[in-house]
Design a protein around this motif. Structure first.
Motif, PDB file in Angstrom:
ATOM      1  N   TYR A 140       0.836  -1.196   0.000  1.00 16.42           N
ATOM      2  CA  TYR A 140       0.000   0.000   0.000  1.00 16.42           C
ATOM      3  C   TYR A 140       0.873   1.250   0.000  1.00 16.42           C
ATOM      4  CZ  TYR A 140      -3.827   3.168   1.137  1.00 16.42           C
ATOM      5  OH  TYR A 140      -4.742   4.197   1.101  1.00 16.42           O
ATOM      6  N   TRP A 141       1.894   1.255   0.841  1.00 10.47           N
ATOM      7  CA  TRP A 141       2.803   2.408   0.913  1.00 10.47           C
ATOM      8  C   TRP A 141       3.483   2.623  -0.435  1.00 10.47           C
ATOM      9  CZ3 TRP A 141       8.134   2.488   0.178  1.00 10.47           C
ATOM     10  CH2 TRP A 141       8.769   3.696   0.504  1.00 10.47           C
ATOM     11  N   HIS A 142       3.939   1.538  -1.049  1.00 12.05           N
ATOM     12  CA  HIS A 142       4.649   1.645  -2.328  1.00 12.05           C
ATOM     13  C   HIS A 142       3.725   2.183  -3.418  1.00 12.05           C
ATOM     14  CE1 HIS A 142       7.353   0.666  -5.639  1.00 12.05           C
ATOM     15  NE2 HIS A 142       6.338   0.040  -6.221  1.00 12.05           N
ATOM     16  N   LEU A 143       2.505   1.624  -3.515  1.00 12.60           N
ATOM     17  CA  LEU A 143       1.571   2.071  -4.548  1.00 12.60           C
ATOM     18  C   LEU A 143       1.167   3.519  -4.324  1.00 12.60           C
ATOM     19  CD1 LEU A 143      -0.713  -1.094  -4.773  1.00 12.60           C
ATOM     20  CD2 LEU A 143       1.068  -0.400  -6.382  1.00 12.60           C
ATOM     21  N   ASN A 144       0.952   3.887  -3.054  1.00 18.20           N
ATOM     22  CA  ASN A 144       0.567   5.260  -2.734  1.00 18.20           C
ATOM     23  C   ASN A 144       1.687   6.227  -3.103  1.00 18.20           C
ATOM     24  OD1 ASN A 144      -1.875   6.394  -1.555  1.00 18.20           O
ATOM     25  ND2 ASN A 144      -0.550   7.247   0.008  1.00 18.20           N
ATOM     26  N   ARG A 145       2.915   5.800  -2.849  1.00 19.79           N
ATOM     27  CA  ARG A 145       4.089   6.653  -3.117  1.00 19.79           C
ATOM     28  C   ARG A 145       4.340   6.805  -4.613  1.00 19.79           C
ATOM     29  NH1 ARG A 145       9.775   5.557  -3.138  1.00 19.79           N
ATOM     30  NH2 ARG A 145      11.009   7.305  -2.347  1.00 19.79           N
ATOM     31  N   ASN A 146       3.852   5.852  -5.399  1.00 19.16           N
ATOM     32  CA  ASN A 146       4.024   5.918  -6.855  1.00 19.16           C
ATOM     33  C   ASN A 146       3.360   7.146  -7.468  1.00 19.16           C
ATOM     34  OD1 ASN A 146       5.552   3.667  -7.417  1.00 19.16           O
ATOM     35  ND2 ASN A 146       3.834   2.358  -7.979  1.00 19.16           N
ATOM     36  N   ILE A 147       2.219   7.553  -6.885  1.00 15.52           N
ATOM     37  CA  ILE A 147       1.359   8.554  -7.519  1.00 15.52           C
ATOM     38  C   ILE A 147       1.952   9.955  -7.382  1.00 15.52           C
ATOM     39  CG2 ILE A 147      -0.968   9.538  -7.566  1.00 15.52           C
ATOM     40  CD1 ILE A 147      -1.875   6.936  -6.102  1.00 15.52           C
ATOM     41  N   ARG A 148       2.058  10.648  -8.503  1.00 14.74           N
ATOM     42  CA  ARG A 148       2.493  12.047  -8.498  1.00 14.74           C
ATOM     43  C   ARG A 148       1.260  12.934  -8.647  1.00 14.74           C
ATOM     44  NH1 ARG A 148       5.670   9.048 -11.695  1.00 14.74           N
ATOM     45  NH2 ARG A 148       4.458   9.587 -13.546  1.00 14.74           N
ATOM     46  N   PRO A 162      -4.339 -11.924  -6.551  1.00 13.90           N
ATOM     47  CA  PRO A 162      -3.666 -10.809  -5.868  1.00 13.90           C
ATOM     48  C   PRO A 162      -2.363 -10.378  -6.530  1.00 13.90           C
ATOM     49  CG  PRO A 162      -4.416 -12.447  -4.291  1.00 13.90           C
ATOM     50  CD  PRO A 162      -4.605 -13.051  -5.643  1.00 13.90           C
ATOM     51  N   VAL A 163      -1.604 -11.338  -7.069  1.00 15.28           N
ATOM     52  CA  VAL A 163      -0.332 -10.990  -7.701  1.00 15.28           C
ATOM     53  C   VAL A 163      -0.576 -10.148  -8.947  1.00 15.28           C
ATOM     54  CG1 VAL A 163       1.717 -11.896  -8.856  1.00 15.28           C
ATOM     55  CG2 VAL A 163       0.852 -13.024  -6.797  1.00 15.28           C
ATOM     56  N   LYS A 164      -1.533 -10.579  -9.768  1.00 13.38           N
ATOM     57  CA  LYS A 164      -1.852  -9.822 -10.979  1.00 13.38           C
ATOM     58  C   LYS A 164      -2.433  -8.463 -10.617  1.00 13.38           C
ATOM     59  CE  LYS A 164      -3.960 -10.513 -15.519  1.00 13.38           C
ATOM     60  NZ  LYS A 164      -4.751 -11.463 -16.361  1.00 13.38           N
ATOM     61  N   LEU A 165      -3.288  -8.437  -9.587  1.00  8.71           N
ATOM     62  CA  LEU A 165      -3.869  -7.170  -9.140  1.00  8.71           C
ATOM     63  C   LEU A 165      -2.777  -6.196  -8.731  1.00  8.71           C
ATOM     64  CD1 LEU A 165      -6.265  -5.387  -8.342  1.00  8.71           C
ATOM     65  CD2 LEU A 165      -6.295  -6.548  -6.123  1.00  8.71           C
ATOM     66  N   TYR A 166      -1.783  -6.685  -7.997  1.00  5.22           N
ATOM     67  CA  TYR A 166      -0.690  -5.801  -7.578  1.00  5.22           C
ATOM     68  C   TYR A 166       0.099  -5.312  -8.793  1.00  5.22           C
ATOM     69  CZ  TYR A 166       3.646  -4.049  -5.725  1.00  5.22           C
ATOM     70  OH  TYR A 166       4.722  -3.247  -5.469  1.00  5.22           O
ATOM     71  N   ASP A 167       0.386  -6.222  -9.740  1.00  8.81           N
ATOM     72  CA  ASP A 167       1.152  -5.824 -10.929  1.00  8.81           C
ATOM     73  C   ASP A 167       0.420  -4.732 -11.713  1.00  8.81           C
ATOM     74  OD1 ASP A 167       3.172  -7.602 -10.345  1.00  8.81           O
ATOM     75  OD2 ASP A 167       2.442  -9.165 -11.702  1.00  8.81           O
ATOM     76  N   VAL A 168      -0.897  -4.894 -11.843  1.00 12.62           N
ATOM     77  CA  VAL A 168      -1.687  -3.893 -12.563  1.00 12.62           C
ATOM     78  C   VAL A 168      -1.704  -2.579 -11.788  1.00 12.62           C
ATOM     79  CG1 VAL A 168      -4.028  -3.287 -13.301  1.00 12.62           C
ATOM     80  CG2 VAL A 168      -3.131  -5.568 -13.772  1.00 12.62           C
ATOM     81  N   ALA A 169      -1.922  -2.661 -10.465  1.00  9.72           N
ATOM     82  CA  ALA A 169      -1.953  -1.449  -9.641  1.00  9.72           C
ATOM     83  C   ALA A 169      -0.605  -0.741  -9.667  1.00  9.72           C
ATOM     84  CB  ALA A 169      -2.336  -1.795  -8.205  1.00  9.72           C
ATOM     85  N   ASN A 170       0.468  -1.501  -9.662  1.00  7.77           N
ATOM     86  CA  ASN A 170       1.812  -0.910  -9.700  1.00  7.77           C
ATOM     87  C   ASN A 170       2.055  -0.210 -11.033  1.00  7.77           C
ATOM     88  OD1 ASN A 170       4.408  -0.421  -8.520  1.00  7.77           O
ATOM     89  ND2 ASN A 170       5.250  -2.066  -9.779  1.00  7.77           N
ATOM     90  N   ALA A 171       1.601  -0.843 -12.132  1.00 13.08           N
ATOM     91  CA  ALA A 171       1.756  -0.230 -13.448  1.00 13.08           C
ATOM     92  C   ALA A 171       0.943   1.049 -13.562  1.00 13.08           C
ATOM     93  CB  ALA A 171       1.342  -1.226 -14.537  1.00 13.08           C
TER      94      ALA A 171
END
Length: 353
Positions: free
Chosen positions: A43-51, A280-289
């Motif tokens: 969650y922290w990583h995905l949140n930090r991704n967003i500019r 969940p793995v695919k969901l994370y990959d998509v969310a990260n992208a």
């Protein structure tokens, strides 16, 4: 003494069993802690991704009025304390195409440096959020570009007969929003900018996207060569399709918009059929992208806010999304440019206010 413990009463066996159960319990507890920690890190990583860009503060009150929002019914004691928003919404979506760097060159980028907004769409979501209209604005549209505040201080000059996509080049997201609002008279409630290289990662994370083309595509500049028909495209090919203009029709930006609209509909279908919640793995990959390629306004700059927006659109199917292009005509001053065709263009924007 086989089959007996040292005390002859089974207490040693119970002690060993107790130790085993305690060890198993500690192991399970450890896995739960690690799982919670991993989820927290994700969650922290995905949140930090967003500019994000604070567009509201930069533009102030000199903007079209917000749409009147009908208040939600009060939540009952057993209902969610914060019901999902259901009002109409207008979002300016830009595709920013960075052409510099070796990584982008591998994705078919050109030779120019910096970033350009070659794709611009106004996404209008109807009240109730079960239907939507996506209006593409040709980048070659000649507009009056208003004076825009600059992050470094000062402002740009008003420019007449400027190409629509020049607003992003001279003033970034703030000027892109102000120019879109000046052109349409529509208040942009939110801003989403998707980096094209990140778009390619998204398509790959989804396992590709299926698109049907009505004619052969042979474009050396985007490095895309397809015969007419149905194709499963990977990220690099999908990005090339979004960039293609020279291998179809008259080679203008208008032909490219048609391909981009096909791609948007295909991507929506792929997302809805990907079964992300069960993987969940695919969901994370998509969310990260997605988050790694996204710049938003400050109203959508957290994973929680983006998730809430997504949840409010759960009843919006790809079949309920209409794609159109702003009506245009050849510019009198330049046969390679276009201008809004009136009164059709104004009628379209009025329907979205």
């Amino acid at each position: 003494m086989t089959g007996h413990d040292e005390n002859g009463d089974g207490r040693g066996r119970r002690g060993r069993r107790s130790k085993v159960l305690r060890a198993a319990g500690l192991t399970l507890a450890g896995l739960l802690v690690v799982g919670a920690g991993t989820a927290g890190w994700a969650y922290w990583h995905l949140n930090r991704n967003i500019r994000s860009v604070d567009i509201n503060s930069a533009l102030g009150d000199d903007r079209p009025a917000r749409a009147v929002v009908t208040p939600s019914a009060p939540a009952s004691a057993s209902a969610s304390p914060s019901p999902l928003p259901r009002g109409a919404l207008n979002i300016l979506v830009l595709g920013s195409d960075s052409r510099s760097g070796a990584a982008n060159a591998k994705l078919g980028g050109g030779d120019s440096s910096g970033a350009r907004s070659d794709t611009a769409m106004v996404v209008h979501i109807d009240a109730g959020r079960t239907r939507a209209t996506v209006v593409s604005i040709p980048r070659d549209t000649l507009v009056t570009r208003p004076s825009c505040p600059l992050a470094s201080g000062g402002s740009t000059a008003v420019t007449y007969g400027a190409m629509f996509n020049s607003a992003y080049s001279v003033g970034g997201p703030v000027c892109a929003v102000k120019t879109a609002e000046s052109l349409t008279g529509v208040r942009m409630d939110h801003y989403l900018e998707i980096d094209f290289a990140g778009f390619a990662k998204l398509v790959n994370a989804l396992g590709g996207v299926t698109v049907t083309t009505g004619q052969d595509i042979d474009d050396d500049k985007s490095h895309l060569h397809l015969v007419a028909g149905t194709h499963r495209l990977n990220g690099k090919q999908a990005l090339a399709l979004a960039r293609t203009r020279h291998g179809i029709g008259d080679g203008s930006d208008l032909g490219r918009i048609g391909l981009q609209q096909k791609l948007v509909k295909a991507l929506l279908r792929q997302i809805s059929s990907a079964g992300l919640l069960s993987d969940p793995v695919k969901l994370y990959d998509v969310a990260n992208a997605v988050t790694g390629s996204l710049t938003t306004d400050t109203g959508l700059d957290s994973l929680g806010e983006l998730t809430r927006l997504g949840q409010s659109l759960k009843s919006l199917s790809s079949d309920a999304v209409k794609t159109v292009m702003m009506p245009v005509a050849t510019a009198p001053s330049d046969p390679n440019r276009v201008v809004p065709r009136e009164p059709a263009a104004d009628d379209l924007w009025k329907s979205l206010r």
